[in-house]
Design a protein around this motif. Structure first.
Motif, PDB file in Angstrom:
ATOM      1  N   SER A 325       5.991  -0.023   2.667  1.00 25.09           N
ATOM      2  CA  SER A 325       7.132  -0.829   3.291  1.00 25.09           C
ATOM      3  C   SER A 325       7.174  -2.168   3.766  1.00 25.09           C
ATOM      4  CB  SER A 325       7.498  -0.108   4.645  1.00 25.09           C
ATOM      5  OG  SER A 325       6.348  -0.159   5.542  1.00 25.09           O
ATOM      6  N   SER A 326       5.869  -2.652   3.757  1.00 24.39           N
ATOM      7  CA  SER A 326       5.699  -4.304   4.276  1.00 24.39           C
ATOM      8  C   SER A 326       5.803  -5.078   2.933  1.00 24.39           C
ATOM      9  CB  SER A 326       4.326  -4.341   4.736  1.00 24.39           C
ATOM     10  OG  SER A 326       4.513  -3.543   6.176  1.00 24.39           O
ATOM     11  N   GLN A 327       5.395  -4.464   1.818  1.00 25.95           N
ATOM     12  CA  GLN A 327       5.340  -5.271   0.650  1.00 25.95           C
ATOM     13  C   GLN A 327       6.712  -5.366  -0.250  1.00 25.95           C
ATOM     14  OE1 GLN A 327       2.226  -3.901  -2.001  1.00 25.95           O
ATOM     15  NE2 GLN A 327       1.112  -2.766  -0.126  1.00 25.95           N
ATOM     16  N   HIS A 336       5.763  -7.209  -3.486  1.00 25.44           N
ATOM     17  CA  HIS A 336       4.803  -8.570  -3.417  1.00 25.44           C
ATOM     18  C   HIS A 336       3.475  -7.895  -2.759  1.00 25.44           C
ATOM     19  CE1 HIS A 336       3.410 -12.567  -3.222  1.00 25.44           C
ATOM     20  NE2 HIS A 336       3.910 -13.033  -2.157  1.00 25.44           N
ATOM     21  N   LYS A 337       2.494  -7.976  -3.601  1.00 24.91           N
ATOM     22  CA  LYS A 337       1.354  -7.031  -3.353  1.00 24.91           C
ATOM     23  C   LYS A 337       0.356  -8.289  -2.337  1.00 24.91           C
ATOM     24  CE  LYS A 337       0.859  -4.292  -7.340  1.00 24.91           C
ATOM     25  NZ  LYS A 337       0.050  -3.661  -8.224  1.00 24.91           N
ATOM     26  N   PHE A 342      -2.721  -8.711   6.356  1.00 26.42           N
ATOM     27  CA  PHE A 342      -2.317  -8.477   7.417  1.00 26.42           C
ATOM     28  C   PHE A 342      -1.997  -9.750   8.329  1.00 26.42           C
ATOM     29  CE2 PHE A 342      -3.873  -4.174   7.017  1.00 26.42           C
ATOM     30  CZ  PHE A 342      -2.869  -3.466   7.478  1.00 26.42           C
ATOM     31  N   ALA A 343      -2.571 -10.782   7.867  1.00 28.68           N
ATOM     32  CA  ALA A 343      -2.477 -12.275   8.545  1.00 28.68           C
ATOM     33  C   ALA A 343      -1.115 -12.758   8.023  1.00 28.68           C
ATOM     34  CB  ALA A 343      -3.584 -12.974   8.122  1.00 28.68           C
ATOM     35  N   LEU A 344      -0.774 -12.389   6.941  1.00 29.24           N
ATOM     36  CA  LEU A 344       0.785 -12.941   6.312  1.00 29.24           C
ATOM     37  C   LEU A 344       1.968 -12.145   7.103  1.00 29.24           C
ATOM     38  CD1 LEU A 344       1.943 -14.703   4.165  1.00 29.24           C
ATOM     39  CD2 LEU A 344       1.993 -12.894   2.612  1.00 29.24           C
ATOM     40  N   PRO A 350       9.116 -13.955  -4.288  1.00 29.35           N
ATOM     41  CA  PRO A 350       9.401 -14.797  -5.507  1.00 29.35           C
ATOM     42  C   PRO A 350      10.503 -14.568  -6.476  1.00 29.35           C
ATOM     43  CG  PRO A 350       7.158 -13.679  -5.238  1.00 29.35           C
ATOM     44  CD  PRO A 350       8.170 -13.191  -4.062  1.00 29.35           C
ATOM     45  N   GLU A 351      11.106 -13.297  -6.142  1.00 35.14           N
ATOM     46  CA  GLU A 351      12.163 -13.006  -7.231  1.00 35.14           C
ATOM     47  C   GLU A 351      13.365 -13.449  -6.697  1.00 35.14           C
ATOM     48  OE1 GLU A 351      13.352 -10.794 -10.635  1.00 35.14           O
ATOM     49  OE2 GLU A 351      11.588 -11.131  -9.874  1.00 35.14           O
TER      50      GLU A 351
END
Length: 382
Positions: A325-327, A336-337, A342-344, A350-351
């Motif tokens: 869900s977060s990626q 987006h891997k 978690f700090a991000l 990018p797409e």
């Protein structure tokens, strides 16, 4: 028709407190007695005892031990039933094997069933077997048929009664809206409609006060040991023990109140709710976050959402724990891997160059996945 519990504080007088203590002790004795019988029978024959066997042995036990007749007989019979239910759940692999009950457990309780009007709420008092009328802090009216009542004594010395009733609950009006919920530590819950519920951190706000009270309790325990006094006779120790228990109770009450209000508000305002199927027990293995995760009570929050949705005709869908869900970008679906870090907290796809807040993006993806599962008819199999 559903089973619903009403919990109230009661104020028994001195004589009633003695009867409650006796009933709790006798219920514990009966439970432990038949558990020991069950274990012995299993060692000798490889088979345990059925509920009927234990129930038939209960009157014989009362003939041998006359002091068991001083308390509510239905409460003692309920202990036998509870033992049988514990073993049923154990063989279904729903819980561990039953253990002997201890008088040192923080919460002591007994349950009695409603028979021939032996349990009734009369004004601001409740009628209970062997106790008679007990003063009741009635905060709301009870509707439905009373099934049983559980009397509890907390570590703080307060008494409560939980009345289980069978009642009818009407469904809430449909709002024709859906929502996704991403739970966190910085904020308690982030909804896909930009609603944010803050994390009150009730434990952290009282942590210093609790630590100070526990240090005093430890010193008074050492003092009692030096004076060779049993702890139950050490008055200073018992006074401080109640102070510590009251702080723990305050934390728990504040947390439960916040969870109930938050879950009820979400259920009222939305028809379909998507949540993540978190394995909290695995997350607690991270010792850097274990305290914060325990404090925020995600599992309890999910339990509240699920049973309230069942009551009021709403739908809660648990999305699989391996759903990224977060990626995923909620705009174009790009994965987006790098967001595994978690700090991000904020990132740009990018797409499609969409800017995302980590938590809100996750809640939108959970909402979309919940709707997809509901539409595909695979809700609950995620």
């Amino acid at each position: 028709m559903i089973n619903k519990a009403y919990k109230f504080r009661i104020y028994p007088n001195q004589a009633q407190q003695v009867i409650i203590a006796k009933t709790i002790g006798c219920s514990r004795f009966v439970f432990n007695h038949f558990l020991d019988k069950w274990n012995c029978a299993y060692k000798e024959t490889g088979k345990g005892l059925a509920y009927g066997t234990c129930s038939a042995g209960h009157p014989l036990l009362k003939k041998e031990l006359s002091w068991l007749k001083e308390v509510d007989s239905i409460a003692l019979q309920s202990s036998v039933r509870n033992l049988a239910d514990s073993f049923d759940r154990f063989f279904k692999k729903q819980n561990n094997a039953p253990r002997f009950k201890s008088k040192r457990n923080p919460v002591q309780s007994y349950t009695t069933k409603h028979t021939n009007g032996n349990i009734a709420v009369i004004g601001n008092a409740i009628k209970l077997p062997k106790l008679g009328l007990v003063k009741l802090a009635k905060s709301r009216e009870i509707t439905g048929r009373i099934l049983n009542a559980t009397v509890r004594r907390n570590p703080s010395g307060k008494y409560f009664v939980s009345i289980l009733v069978e009642t009818e609950v009407c469904e809430l009006p449909k709002t024709h809206t859906s929502i996704g919920i991403d739970v966190g530590l910085k904020n308690f819950a982030i909804l896909s409609d930009k609603t944010v519920y803050e994390n009150p951190k009730f434990f952290r706000t009282l942590e210093k006060k609790l630590a100070k009270a526990q240090r005093i309790l430890s010193r008074r325990q050492e003092q009692a040991i030096r004076q060779q006094k049993p702890l139950h006779e050490a008055k200073n120790y018992q006074k401080q023990r109640k102070i510590v228990a009251c702080i723990h109770e305050e934390i728990a009450n504040k947390r439960n109140d916040y969870l109930h209000k938050t879950s009820t508000e979400i259920i009222k305002n939305h028809d379909v709710i998507g949540i993540e199927d978190l394995q909290v027990s695995n997350l607690l293995k991270n010792h850097n976050l274990a305290k914060a995760i325990s404090e925020v009570s995600w599992s309890q929050f999910r339990t509240m959402l699920e049973y309230k949705a069942k009551w009021y005709g709403k739908t809660v869908i648990a999305v699989a724990k391996n759903f990224p869900s977060s990626q995923l970008c909620s705009s174009c679906g790009y994965r987006h891997k790098d967001v595994k870090d978690f700090a991000l907290r904020e990132w740009v796809c990018p797409e499609c160059n969409s800017s995302h807040d980590r938590d809100r993006n996750a809640s939108i993806n959970l909402e979309n996945e919940a709707i997809r599962l509901l539409t595909a008819g695979t809700a609950g199999l995620a």
